[in-house]
Design a protein around this motif. Sequence first.
Motif, short mmCIF file in Angstrom:
data_model
loop_
_atom_site.label_atom_id
_atom_site.label_comp_id
_atom_site.label_asym_id
_atom_site.label_seq_id
_atom_site.Cartn_x
_atom_site.Cartn_y
_atom_site.Cartn_z
N LEU A 38 0.83 -1.21 0.00
CA LEU A 38 0.00 0.00 0.00
C LEU A 38 0.86 1.25 0.00
CD1 LEU A 38 -2.58 -1.21 2.67
CD2 LEU A 38 -2.90 -1.16 0.18
N THR A 39 1.97 1.20 0.74
CA THR A 39 2.89 2.34 0.76
C THR A 39 3.54 2.52 -0.59
OG1 THR A 39 3.32 1.89 3.11
CG2 THR A 39 4.87 3.34 1.96
N ALA A 40 3.89 1.42 -1.24
CA ALA A 40 4.49 1.50 -2.58
C ALA A 40 3.53 2.15 -3.56
CB ALA A 40 4.89 0.11 -3.05
N ALA A 41 2.24 1.82 -3.47
CA ALA A 41 1.25 2.45 -4.35
C ALA A 41 1.16 3.95 -4.07
CB ALA A 41 -0.11 1.79 -4.16
N ALA A 42 1.22 4.33 -2.79
CA ALA A 42 1.18 5.75 -2.44
C ALA A 42 2.41 6.48 -2.96
CB ALA A 42 1.06 5.91 -0.93
N VAL A 43 3.58 5.83 -2.89
CA VAL A 43 4.81 6.43 -3.42
C VAL A 43 4.70 6.58 -4.94
CG1 VAL A 43 7.27 6.02 -3.81
CG2 VAL A 43 6.29 5.62 -1.55
N ALA A 44 4.18 5.55 -5.61
CA ALA A 44 4.06 5.60 -7.07
C ALA A 44 3.14 6.73 -7.53
CB ALA A 44 3.56 4.26 -7.60
N ALA A 45 2.08 6.98 -6.75
CA ALA A 45 1.18 8.08 -7.09
C ALA A 45 1.79 9.44 -6.78
CB ALA A 45 -0.14 7.91 -6.33
N LEU A 46 2.53 9.50 -5.67
CA LEU A 46 3.12 10.76 -5.23
C LEU A 46 4.33 11.15 -6.06
CD1 LEU A 46 3.21 12.97 -2.93
CD2 LEU A 46 4.79 11.42 -1.75
N ARG A 47 5.17 10.16 -6.37
CA ARG A 47 6.42 10.42 -7.08
C ARG A 47 6.59 9.44 -8.24
NH1 ARG A 47 10.64 13.09 -4.73
NH2 ARG A 47 11.52 12.78 -6.83
N PRO A 48 5.84 9.63 -9.31
CA PRO A 48 5.94 8.69 -10.44
C PRO A 48 7.33 8.63 -11.07
CG PRO A 48 4.66 10.65 -11.02
CD PRO A 48 4.84 10.68 -9.54
N ASP A 49 8.11 9.68 -10.87
CA ASP A 49 9.46 9.70 -11.42
C ASP A 49 10.38 8.68 -10.75
OD1 ASP A 49 9.03 11.56 -9.20
OD2 ASP A 49 11.17 11.97 -9.35
N LEU A 50 10.00 8.19 -9.59
CA LEU A 50 10.83 7.24 -8.85
C LEU A 50 10.52 5.79 -9.16
CD1 LEU A 50 10.79 8.85 -5.27
CD2 LEU A 50 12.56 9.08 -7.03
N VAL A 51 9.43 5.53 -9.91
CA VAL A 51 8.93 4.16 -10.05
C VAL A 51 8.79 3.78 -11.53
CG1 VAL A 51 7.05 2.58 -9.45
CG2 VAL A 51 7.66 4.45 -7.89
N SER A 52 9.50 2.73 -11.93
CA SER A 52 9.37 2.22 -13.29
C SER A 52 8.32 1.14 -13.40
CB SER A 52 10.72 1.67 -13.77
OG SER A 52 11.17 0.61 -12.93
N ARG A 53 8.14 0.36 -12.33
CA ARG A 53 7.12 -0.68 -12.27
C ARG A 53 6.76 -0.90 -10.80
NH1 ARG A 53 5.10 -5.11 -15.27
NH2 ARG A 53 6.49 -4.64 -17.02
N LEU A 54 5.49 -1.17 -10.56
CA LEU A 54 5.00 -1.39 -9.20
C LEU A 54 4.58 -2.85 -9.05
CD1 LEU A 54 4.03 -0.29 -6.43
CD2 LEU A 54 1.86 0.29 -7.55
N VAL A 55 5.16 -3.52 -8.04
CA VAL A 55 4.81 -4.91 -7.73
C VAL A 55 4.25 -4.96 -6.32
CG1 VAL A 55 5.63 -7.27 -7.49
CG2 VAL A 55 6.61 -5.79 -9.26
N ILE A 56 3.00 -5.37 -6.20
CA ILE A 56 2.32 -5.44 -4.91
C ILE A 56 2.13 -6.91 -4.53
CG2 ILE A 56 0.18 -4.90 -3.68
CD1 ILE A 56 -0.15 -2.49 -5.53
N ILE A 57 2.53 -7.25 -3.30
CA ILE A 57 2.48 -8.65 -2.87
C ILE A 57 1.41 -8.85 -1.80
CG2 ILE A 57 3.78 -10.54 -1.82
CD1 ILE A 57 6.30 -9.41 -3.04
N ASP A 58 0.40 -9.61 -2.14
CA ASP A 58 -0.65 -10.12 -1.27
C ASP A 58 -1.34 -9.05 -0.42
OD1 ASP A 58 -1.89 -12.76 -0.92
OD2 ASP A 58 -1.56 -12.36 1.20
N ILE A 59 -1.75 -8.00 -1.07
CA ILE A 59 -2.55 -6.96 -0.41
C ILE A 59 -3.32 -6.20 -1.49
CG2 ILE A 59 -0.88 -5.08 -0.46
CD1 ILE A 59 -3.13 -6.00 2.53
N THR A 60 -4.47 -5.69 -1.15
CA THR A 60 -5.19 -4.72 -1.98
C THR A 60 -5.75 -3.66 -1.04
OG1 THR A 60 -7.47 -5.52 -1.91
CG2 THR A 60 -5.96 -6.69 -3.39
#
Length: 306
Positions: A126-148
């Motif tokens: 969930l934190t990774a998704a928040a980071v990807a939305a906040l700072r898209p320049d830092l994230v090339s791909r988002l992988v979320i493990i066993d959470i929605t």
Amino acid sequence: MTDAPDEFSFLAEQARDAGVEGSLPRVRRLTTEAAGRGAISALAWGDAPPAITLLHGAGLNAHTWDVTVLASGMPALAIDLPGHGDSAWRADADYRARVIAPDVAAAIETWTEGPQLLVGHSLGGLTAAAVAALRPDLVSRLVIIDITPGIDPAAGPSQIRRFFAGPTDFASRDDLVERALAFGLGGSRRAAERGVFLNSRVRPDGRVEWKHHFAHLAAAALAVPSGAAVQAPAPALSEGGWDDLAATTAPVTLLRGERGYVTPEDAREFARRVPTASIETLPAGHNVQEEMPGALGARIRTLATA
């Protein structure tokens, strides 16, 4: 139990047990300050700039990724989330993904040199998704493990909640190991000893406590006397998660454990809300990185080089 000399003393044994061959990469601990909110700490793997950054789940720490990183063979950064590991506890005890995401993003920016394959497990997802939305320049791909965002990562099995809601300090790490084994946690005694060593610390008074703040928060929640006024619960840790995923421009992959928290119905809801995401089911429970770290490391490597 005899304390290991340092936090990296288990790596050779872990690599051998997992069948990871070759020399161990260089690994070192990094620390930075989070805008007046205390230290953020991380493990940096390899000599090259990190290609992948990993965020652990609630109650865990960066070492949960040790074997996964070894198996990936990639230069990596594994961050201790605020309130966990060697990172500072927040004075406001607020560990919602959107609240801690700015400090995590700042740490990624400090310790990496380009967009990351950002991997997050449970609260880390969930934190990774928040980071990807906040700072898209830092994230090339988002992988979320066993959470929605439809699942509260603090609402896991009652056994885990009871385990962490026990005493907040202990006479020795041996006591923690015995408690873990009594709850059926940790696997073998050796694995439990390793997990306890990496997730606890000895205070100046000689007592041992968990490194993560959640144990104190869980114990405090259960200590409210019957009939006493109870403070309104904090919003779910996943608050705003669907909006964060909708705002994410990087490709998204959900890896769910077939015995984990994400049910087939949850996965279908994820696919409905994030139609461009790829969804894979792995033969594991919630802690995929600890149950099948070799296979997960290989999958992460494939995604990082795709």
